[in-house]
Scaffold this active site. Structure first.
Site, mmCIF file in Angstrom:
data_model
loop_
_atom_site.group_PDB
_atom_site.id
_atom_site.type_symbol
_atom_site.label_atom_id
_atom_site.label_comp_id
_atom_site.label_asym_id
_atom_site.label_seq_id
_atom_site.Cartn_x
_atom_site.Cartn_y
_atom_site.Cartn_z
ATOM 1 N N GLY A 109 47.003 12.280 47.201
ATOM 2 C CA GLY A 109 47.642 13.171 46.680
ATOM 3 C C GLY A 109 46.878 14.247 45.848
ATOM 4 O O GLY A 109 45.697 14.077 45.804
ATOM 5 N N GLY A 111 46.143 14.344 42.364
ATOM 6 C CA GLY A 111 44.913 13.835 41.395
ATOM 7 C C GLY A 111 43.850 13.181 42.245
ATOM 8 O O GLY A 111 42.643 13.484 42.033
ATOM 9 N N ASP A 134 55.643 13.425 47.997
ATOM 10 C CA ASP A 134 56.442 14.697 47.200
ATOM 11 C C ASP A 134 56.273 16.017 47.815
ATOM 12 O O ASP A 134 56.748 17.175 47.588
ATOM 13 C CB ASP A 134 55.814 14.612 45.765
ATOM 14 C CG ASP A 134 56.130 13.546 44.998
ATOM 15 O OD1 ASP A 134 57.092 12.927 45.138
ATOM 16 O OD2 ASP A 134 55.038 13.123 44.143
ATOM 17 N N GLY A 177 60.123 12.603 42.296
ATOM 18 C CA GLY A 177 59.395 13.948 42.097
ATOM 19 C C GLY A 177 59.433 14.184 40.500
ATOM 20 O O GLY A 177 60.428 14.870 40.199
ATOM 21 N N GLN A 281 61.447 4.926 48.272
ATOM 22 C CA GLN A 281 61.102 6.046 49.073
ATOM 23 C C GLN A 281 59.693 6.206 49.581
ATOM 24 O O GLN A 281 59.430 6.665 50.440
ATOM 25 C CB GLN A 281 61.115 7.042 48.083
ATOM 26 C CG GLN A 281 62.734 7.642 48.004
ATOM 27 C CD GLN A 281 62.940 8.480 46.417
ATOM 28 O OE1 GLN A 281 63.297 9.647 46.693
ATOM 29 N NE2 GLN A 281 62.994 7.673 45.363
ATOM 30 N N ARG A 282 59.092 5.054 49.143
ATOM 31 C CA ARG A 282 57.454 5.154 49.733
ATOM 32 C C ARG A 282 57.287 4.053 50.433
ATOM 33 O O ARG A 282 56.075 3.943 51.057
ATOM 34 C CB ARG A 282 56.461 4.908 48.331
ATOM 35 C CG ARG A 282 56.571 6.313 47.347
ATOM 36 C CD ARG A 282 55.236 6.505 46.869
ATOM 37 N NE ARG A 282 54.472 5.175 46.396
ATOM 38 C CZ ARG A 282 54.221 4.996 44.946
ATOM 39 N NH1 ARG A 282 54.585 6.033 44.056
ATOM 40 N NH2 ARG A 282 53.981 3.967 44.546
HETATM 41 O O1 F6P Z 1 53.226 10.656 43.699
HETATM 42 C C1 F6P Z 1 54.215 10.165 44.301
HETATM 43 C C2 F6P Z 1 55.407 9.415 43.460
HETATM 44 O O2 F6P Z 1 56.155 8.566 44.303
HETATM 45 C C3 F6P Z 1 56.155 10.399 42.547
HETATM 46 O O3 F6P Z 1 57.247 10.844 43.260
HETATM 47 C C4 F6P Z 1 56.628 9.344 41.554
HETATM 48 O O4 F6P Z 1 56.998 10.385 40.450
HETATM 49 C C5 F6P Z 1 55.453 8.664 41.229
HETATM 50 O O5 F6P Z 1 54.625 8.499 42.692
HETATM 51 C C6 F6P Z 1 55.697 7.312 40.832
HETATM 52 O O6 F6P Z 1 54.728 6.570 40.475
HETATM 53 P P1 F6P Z 1 54.212 4.848 40.367
HETATM 54 O O7 F6P Z 1 54.248 4.279 41.637
HETATM 55 O O8 F6P Z 1 52.838 4.901 39.593
HETATM 56 O O9 F6P Z 1 55.300 4.580 39.715
#
Ligand code: F6P
Length: 355
Positions: A109, A111, A134, A177, A281-282
């Site tokens: 993504g 970064g 996102d 998001g 969501q992931r």
């Molecule tokens: O960049 C994807 C994302 O899922 C964002 O929507 C969310 O804010 C962030 O990652 C959460 O990050 P982490 O997995 O480090 O808690």
């Protein structure tokens, strides 16, 4: 040909499908090929932690979520900081050279793409693929992972809908998001949410309360508010970056949905509940659309490699999978266009954005 590959940053459902598309295309068309998989993102490249991959490693993974290589967050702002005498950029360049790579493929993504661009600026052959639920990578209409996340957030909101209706409650549902609200906007419209709160459209609590009141006057006893993690009030939007950061820190881990719930309780007698969709969501397996797009992105990445066309980011633009110079995208976010057809249509439908 020797190709390195890594997955970096937060994961998403179709990382494996993308790698499979790319590697399968290369195996199909390149005679002498070796794939080096770096483990846990840029860390694997920094510390020479890798695995020589076999074609079978990429079989049967089109529908499997997560990443077979593992991932980690290595913030860009720390990439060029020397820590305990360790120069991360130099270490990554050395690993690349030591392994005599012809190209490094980065699935990441925003970064991660900045770091990929930094490596490209340091002379490495880089091909980047836009990964993020996102959908906020500049220069591409689609990032793989986005549709799967929309599906999950929409199903979640659907389930909240029935319980909200049974209990006549107001539900504020937090959707991923931080900086952009693409998932929240799409899932909010698709699930029939009544209010959608995005980082791009600062809200006024009185406007949200008025939308709830209007529903009540129309005989509707429940309200669904789809709220981005990064939703921000008009008052917060007027703060300096530093003041806003302090305000967020004062929440002590609680997100904006709790603030909104507390503020709304002064305007309504209805019960209010908060619910967070979170990391599911992931997670899980990619939806068919993501598998399709991921595969197509992977094939395009392989084509770029076979044409020695490096320093590129694969993108989806005007219904076509193509590529742009990585440097054009790195460091820029694609926000929700507040004047877009989608937002205007949602407003015509009666959805409140709290503005
Ligand atoms: O960049 C994807 C994302 O899922 C964002 O929507 C969310 O804010 C962030 O990652 C959460 O990050 P982490 O997995 O480090 O808690």
């Amino acid at each position: 040909m020797r190709i390195g590959i890594l997955t970096s940053g937060g994961d998403c459902q179709s990382l494996n499908a993308t790698m499979r598309g790319l590697v399968k295309t290369l195996y199909q068309n390149v005679k002498d090929l070796e794939i080096i998989g770096f483990l846990s993102g840029y860390k694997g490249l920094m510390f020479g932690d890798y695995k020589i991959m076999k074609p079978s490693d990429f079989s049967g993974i089109i529908n499997i979520g997560g990443t077979i290589l593992g991932t980690s967050r290595c913030p860009f702002k720390k990439m060029q900081v020397i820590e305990n005498g360790f120069n991360k950029v130099e270490a990554m360049i050395q690993t690349y050279k030591k392994l005599k790579l012809d190209c490094l493929v980065v699935l990441g993504g925003n970064g991660s793409l900045k770091s990929a661009n930094l490596l490209a600026q340091n002379g490495l052959n880089i091909i980047a693929l836009p990964k993020t639920i996102d959908n906020d990578t500049w220069g591409t209409d689609y990032t793989f992972g986005y549709q799967s996340a929309i599906d999950i957030a929409t199903n979640y909101l659907d389930q909240i809908h029935t319980t909200a209706a049974s209990h006549n409650r107001i539900f504020i549902v937090e959707i991923m998001g931080h900086k952009v609200g693409h998932i929240c906007l799409a899932a909010g419209i698709a699930s029939g949410a009544d209010v959608i709160l995005l980082p791009e459209i600062p809200y006024d609590i009185e406007k949200i309360a008025a939308a709830i009141k209007q529903r009540e006057m129309a005989g509707k006893k429940f309200t669904i508010i789809a709220c981005s993690e990064g939703a921000i009030s008009k008052a917060e939007a007027a703060l300096t970056k530093k003041q806003y950061k302090l305000k967020v820190a004062a929440r002590e881990g609680h997100s904006v949905v709790y603030d909104i719930a507390k503020q709304l309780s002064h305007y309504t007698d209805s019960e209010i509940r908060v619910s967070c969709v979170g990391h599911v969501q992931r997670g899980g397996n990619p939806c068919p659309y993501d598998r399709l797009m991921a595969t197509r992105f992977g094939i395009e990445g392989a084509s770029l490699i076979m044409n020695n066309d490096f320093g590129k980011l694969v993108v989806y633009k005007d219904n076509s999978v193509t590529a742009i110079p990585l440097i054009e995208s790195a460091g820029k976010l694609k926000y929700v266009d507040v004047n877009s057809e989608e937002v205007n249509q949602a407003k015509l439908l009666g959805i409140s954005f709290g503005d």
